[in-house]
Design a protein around this motif. Structure first.
Motif, PDB file in Angstrom:
ATOM      1  N   GLN A 296       6.338   0.579  -0.010  1.00 18.07           N
ATOM      2  CA  GLN A 296       6.074  -0.260  -1.181  1.00 18.07           C
ATOM      3  C   GLN A 296       6.074   0.575  -2.464  1.00 18.07           C
TER       4      GLN A 296
ATOM      5  N   SER B 245       2.765   1.343   3.476  1.00 12.94           N
ATOM      6  CA  SER B 245       2.496   1.232   2.033  1.00 12.94           C
ATOM      7  C   SER B 245       3.383   2.214   1.266  1.00 12.94           C
TER       8      SER B 245
ATOM      9  N   LEU C 215      -0.823   6.002  -4.078  1.00 11.10           N
ATOM     10  CA  LEU C 215      -1.621   4.857  -3.625  1.00 11.10           C
ATOM     11  C   LEU C 215      -3.103   5.026  -3.970  1.00 11.10           C
TER      12      LEU C 215
ATOM     13  N   GLU D  82       3.938  -4.521   6.116  1.00 13.42           N
ATOM     14  CA  GLU D  82       3.127  -4.654   4.909  1.00 13.42           C
ATOM     15  C   GLU D  82       3.888  -5.503   3.912  1.00 13.42           C
TER      16      GLU D  82
END
Ligand code: PHE
Length: 334
Positions: free
Chosen positions: A167, A164, A134, A204
């Motif tokens: 993701q 996150s 990230l 998210e």
């Protein structure tokens, strides 16, 4: 003859008593057996009467056993099928959904209507999925923004600080177009108070496709807040996240005079509800997506915070105390 009298007067209500009675008269070492074997010793002139009497006794005993058995069985049957019809009914205790689940399900429902699916991942994460992929390399100062609980050091294993990480996993395993939301529990090493906890819940969202723009992000957020809070306005303030560029903080105005699904306090003004931004090209590349071809937006919000606002709950700790008096108040919510 005395025995016949006794048999006819006999009464019992339990299977056990009836069985004992049967054994006493009709069993293989019972009275009748004894009388029958006695038969040959009876003088000839009395044989007829004796025989008739023990036969009568046998019939009486057999009929008695059959009648008593039937009585007990029919009683049991009616109990089994109907129960005791005179007993008062037992009230059905219905449980209720947890307020966090209620709000989470509502967010999922709103985004699923515009094509987002739901993805989930592990709560115990590695450094790559929570940080490095990230755009938060080792020693990056922004890591301090997320007060991390470490399970192991070198290589780092930790409790995810945001979803996150899910993701990242989703991008690694799926090709664009991607439209997914990731709800789940996250952990941060923060002092526990009425306003913050060491664990909370996030949803998210991620959208990656060709030509995704900031305008798409803003419109999606406007759609969400309208569906979630009723007629409402949003405001984006410039902000910073390592994984998005540009980044923004989203405020929603709650003071509008409108019908909403929830009874909100009017006139509370602008309230911050989430972070968002355009996915940093480095993040796309880290996850194997060609950033020259694709772009995307991402956003993240705290479910607890939204649930606190919507239901005017004064203390975030109430969500994890499991006090029935608190939880029961959400019975009618969904
Ligand atoms: N991951 C951020 C957080 O936990 C939220 C966020 C998600 C911000 C996506 C921007 C984009 O605070």
């Amino acid at each position: 003859k005395k025995h016949i009298d006794e048999v006819e007067k006999f009464s019992a209500t339990t299977k056990e008593d009836i069985e004992n009675f049967r054994i006493k008269y009709l069993g293989s070492k019972g009275l009748l057996k004894e009388f029958f074997s006695e038969f040959k010793n009876v003088p000839n002139d009395q044989k007829k009467e004796f025989g008739q009497t023990i036969n009568a006794l046998k019939t009486a005993a057999e009929e008695k056993v059959a009648a008593l058995k039937e009585g007990v069985e029919s009683k049991e049957e009616s109990k089994g099928v109907y129960g005791d019809l005179s007993r008062p009914g037992e009230p059905l205790e219905l449980g209720s959904r947890h307020p966090i689940s209620i709000v989470k399900n509502r967010i999922i429902e709103i985004f699923s209507r515009i094509g987002f699916n739901v993805s989930e991942g592990p709560e115990i994460e590695d450094d790559w999925h929570n940080f490095t992929a990230l755009n938060l390399p080792e020693y990056h100062p922004a890591r301090d923004m997320q007060d991390t609980f470490f399970v192991e050091k070198d290589p780092d294993v930790l409790l995810r600080t945001h979803t996150s990480s899910v993701q990242v996993r989703y991008m690694e395993n799926n090709k664009p177009p991607i439209r997914t939301i990731s709800p789940g529990r996250v952990y941060r090493n923060e002092a526990i108070s009425a306003r913050s906890h060491c664990f909370f819940h996030q949803v998210e969202g991620l959208y990656v496709d060709k030509g995704v723009s900031f305008a798409d992000l803003k419109q999606t957020l406007q759609y969400f807040t309208t569906e979630m809070f009723g007629k409402s306005e949003i405001r984006l303030r410039p902000s910073y996240f390592p994984f998005t560029e540009p980044s923004a903080e989203v405020d929603v105005y709650w003071g509008l005079e409108t019908e909403t699904d929830y009874k909100m306090t009017k006139g509370t003004g602008w309230l911050e509800i989430m972070g968002c931004g355009m996915v940093d090209p480095n993040v796309l590349e880290n996850c194997g997506i060609d950033a020259t071809e694709y772009s995307g937006f991402a956003f993240g919000m705290g479910i607890d915070r939204i649930a606190l606002l919507l239901h005017q709950i004064p203390d975030i700790r109430m969500f994890s105390e499991n006090d029935i008096r608190f939880l029961e108040q959400f019975k009618s919510a969904y």
